[in-house]
Design a protein around this motif. Structure first.
Motif, PDB file in Angstrom:
ATOM      1  N   UNK A 143      -2.349   4.626   6.624  1.00  0.00           N
ATOM      2  CA  UNK A 143      -1.497   3.822   7.483  1.00  0.00           C
ATOM      3  C   UNK A 143      -2.243   3.180   8.650  1.00  0.00           C
ATOM      4  N   UNK A 144      -3.307   3.819   9.136  1.00  0.00           N
ATOM      5  CA  UNK A 144      -4.042   3.279  10.279  1.00  0.00           C
ATOM      6  C   UNK A 144      -5.248   2.450   9.850  1.00  0.00           C
ATOM      7  N   UNK A 145      -5.450   2.311   8.553  1.00  0.00           N
ATOM      8  CA  UNK A 145      -6.606   1.561   8.065  1.00  0.00           C
ATOM      9  C   UNK A 145      -6.179   0.147   7.717  1.00  0.00           C
ATOM     10  N   UNK A 146      -7.039  -0.821   8.040  1.00  0.00           N
ATOM     11  CA  UNK A 146      -6.714  -2.193   7.702  1.00  0.00           C
ATOM     12  C   UNK A 146      -7.849  -3.130   8.042  1.00  0.00           C
ATOM     13  N   UNK A 147      -7.931  -4.226   7.329  1.00  0.00           N
ATOM     14  CA  UNK A 147      -8.939  -5.237   7.576  1.00  0.00           C
ATOM     15  C   UNK A 147      -8.488  -6.085   8.761  1.00  0.00           C
ATOM     16  N   UNK A 148      -9.340  -6.208   9.780  1.00  0.00           N
ATOM     17  CA  UNK A 148      -8.972  -6.983  10.967  1.00  0.00           C
ATOM     18  C   UNK A 148      -8.631  -8.428  10.619  1.00  0.00           C
ATOM     19  N   UNK A 149      -9.245  -8.949   9.562  1.00  0.00           N
ATOM     20  CA  UNK A 149      -8.974 -10.335   9.164  1.00  0.00           C
ATOM     21  C   UNK A 149      -7.507 -10.542   8.822  1.00  0.00           C
ATOM     22  N   UNK A 175       5.243 -14.839  13.197  1.00  0.00           N
ATOM     23  CA  UNK A 175       4.803 -14.571  11.821  1.00  0.00           C
ATOM     24  C   UNK A 175       4.795 -13.067  11.608  1.00  0.00           C
ATOM     25  N   UNK A 176       5.048 -12.681  10.358  1.00  0.00           N
ATOM     26  CA  UNK A 176       5.080 -11.270  10.000  1.00  0.00           C
ATOM     27  C   UNK A 176       4.129 -11.055   8.826  1.00  0.00           C
ATOM     28  N   UNK A 177       3.388  -9.971   8.874  1.00  0.00           N
ATOM     29  CA  UNK A 177       2.452  -9.686   7.797  1.00  0.00           C
ATOM     30  C   UNK A 177       2.027  -8.245   7.789  1.00  0.00           C
ATOM     31  N   UNK A 178       1.229  -7.898   6.810  1.00  0.00           N
ATOM     32  CA  UNK A 178       0.812  -6.517   6.617  1.00  0.00           C
ATOM     33  C   UNK A 178      -0.627  -6.337   7.104  1.00  0.00           C
ATOM     34  N   UNK A 179      -0.855  -5.313   7.880  1.00  0.00           N
ATOM     35  CA  UNK A 179      -2.189  -4.927   8.319  1.00  0.00           C
ATOM     36  C   UNK A 179      -2.398  -3.485   7.855  1.00  0.00           C
ATOM     37  N   UNK A 180      -3.292  -3.302   6.906  1.00  0.00           N
ATOM     38  CA  UNK A 180      -3.384  -1.999   6.253  1.00  0.00           C
ATOM     39  C   UNK A 180      -2.121  -1.787   5.441  1.00  0.00           C
ATOM     40  N   UNK A 233      -4.982  -9.208  10.382  1.00  0.00           N
ATOM     41  CA  UNK A 233      -4.283  -9.395  11.650  1.00  0.00           C
ATOM     42  C   UNK A 233      -4.521 -10.796  12.209  1.00  0.00           C
ATOM     43  N   UNK A 234      -5.752 -11.276  12.084  1.00  0.00           N
ATOM     44  CA  UNK A 234      -6.070 -12.626  12.552  1.00  0.00           C
ATOM     45  C   UNK A 234      -5.312 -13.671  11.729  1.00  0.00           C
ATOM     46  N   UNK A 235      -5.116 -13.390  10.450  1.00  0.00           N
ATOM     47  CA  UNK A 235      -4.371 -14.327   9.598  1.00  0.00           C
ATOM     48  C   UNK A 235      -2.911 -14.405  10.030  1.00  0.00           C
ATOM     49  N   UNK A 273       3.436  -3.022   8.721  1.00  0.00           N
ATOM     50  CA  UNK A 273       4.007  -4.361   8.869  1.00  0.00           C
ATOM     51  C   UNK A 273       4.048  -4.704  10.348  1.00  0.00           C
ATOM     52  N   UNK A 274       3.436  -5.845  10.703  1.00  0.00           N
ATOM     53  CA  UNK A 274       3.388  -6.274  12.099  1.00  0.00           C
ATOM     54  C   UNK A 274       4.095  -7.625  12.265  1.00  0.00           C
ATOM     55  N   UNK A 275       4.724  -7.784  13.428  1.00  0.00           N
ATOM     56  CA  UNK A 275       5.356  -9.047  13.817  1.00  0.00           C
ATOM     57  C   UNK A 275       4.634  -9.575  15.043  1.00  0.00           C
TER      58      UNK A 275
END
Length: 294
Positions: free
Chosen positions: A126-132, A10-15, A134-136, A18-20
């Motif tokens: 760029x380094x800020x993001x809700x941990x939720x 799965x790919x999504x945005x954290x802050x 990433x869990x999603x 974009x993470x895979x």
């Protein structure tokens, strides 16, 4: 029933990044979860591991989390002037001490100096993001991963049932042959005793009847046949259950192997021996399939 092998991503945005996330698994006796995370996300490893353990029961699960290029994100390249000045100072000292003229370094040489250039995002968030978030992303990858495990598990279940049908058919055939085989064995015992005692043997003797019954009971396979039938039935019942059944199936197969070995040791008839060998072969095929399920 689910397979122990599977894949999900799965790919999504954290802050603003974009993470895979990719999940792969192979067979393992227990549950072994291995994460490959960027250094800045190591603080979340324990919580991410708990999420996986709540959804997966068995197998070696490898989870890779990598940052993907973000087309909307601008970057700037800067030079570390301290490193550059230090490098030139070293070159000048080498030139003076060696009494040689050295050519100025080329761009290629500069690129080889560790830490001379650095790249950073111009986006302050760029380094800020809700941990939720990433869990999603992990949850989405897990859903695909488990769905593929379940699909493969259905195929394995069909193979297990096919081998169970074969084993049950062999068991039924052996069960039908046993009365005739036991009667033949009693007759063989009588013939051997007649050869030992000769004409003095009293066929009506109570002692003789006891001895014949004793030897026949020693070679009886009725108990082993009953246990084999019970184990085959238990394996079939486990195929209908939800959840992780692989370990219990492996235990039943061990017990089944033990009973079949005892049956083979007692088998005094060639027909029964051939059936035992065929049943052992079917059991090995069954074991290969069971080793692949969660």
């Amino acid at each position: 029933m689910k397979s122990m092998t599977g894949y999900g991503h799965a790919e999504g945005i954290w802050g603003n990044r974009v993470f895979l996330i990719e999940i792969r698994s192979v067979n393992h006796r227990y549950l072994d979860v291995v994460f490959r995370l960027p250094r800045e996300l190591l603080r979340l490893e324990s919580a991410l591991r708990d999420l996986v353990k709540n959804r997966v029961n068995r197998g070696r699960v490898e989870i890779y989390l990598s940052e993907q290029p973000n087309q909307d994100e601008s970057e700037e390249v800067s030079i570390n002037e301290g490193v550059l000045n230090a490098a030139f100072s070293v070159l000048k000292r080498a030139t003076r001490s060696g009494f040689v003229d050295m050519e100025p370094p080329s761009v290629g040489h500069l690129l080889m100096i560790p830490g001379l250039f650095s790249v950073r995002s111009t986006d302050a968030q760029t380094c800020a993001g809700d941990d939720a978030q990433l869990f999603a992303i992990l949850e989405e990858a897990l859903q695909e991963f488990i769905a593929r495990r379940r699909t493969e598990g259905l195929a394995i279940k069909a193979e297990i049932l096919r081998f169970l049908d074969r084993a049950t058919s062999l068991h039924a055939g052996m069960k039908g042959k046993i009365p005739a085989i036991e009667a033949l064995e009693r007759e063989r015992i009588m013939v051997r005793m007649h050869g030992i005692l000769g004409s003095s043997m009293d066929l009506a003797s109570e002692r003789l009847a006891v001895e014949v019954a004793y030897h026949a009971a020693r070679n009886s396979v009725e108990e082993e046949m009953a246990r084999i039938e019970c184990h085959l039935s238990a394996l079939r019942s486990l195929c209908l259950e939800d959840g992780a059944v692989g370990r219990r199936m492996e235990f039943l197969l061990q017990e089944l192997q033990r009973e079949i070995n005892t049956l083979g040791a007692k088998a005094a008839d060639l027909r029964l021996t051939q059936d035992v060998l065929e049943l052992k072969h079917t059991l090995e095929q069954l074991k290969e399939q069971v080793q692949n399920i969660e």
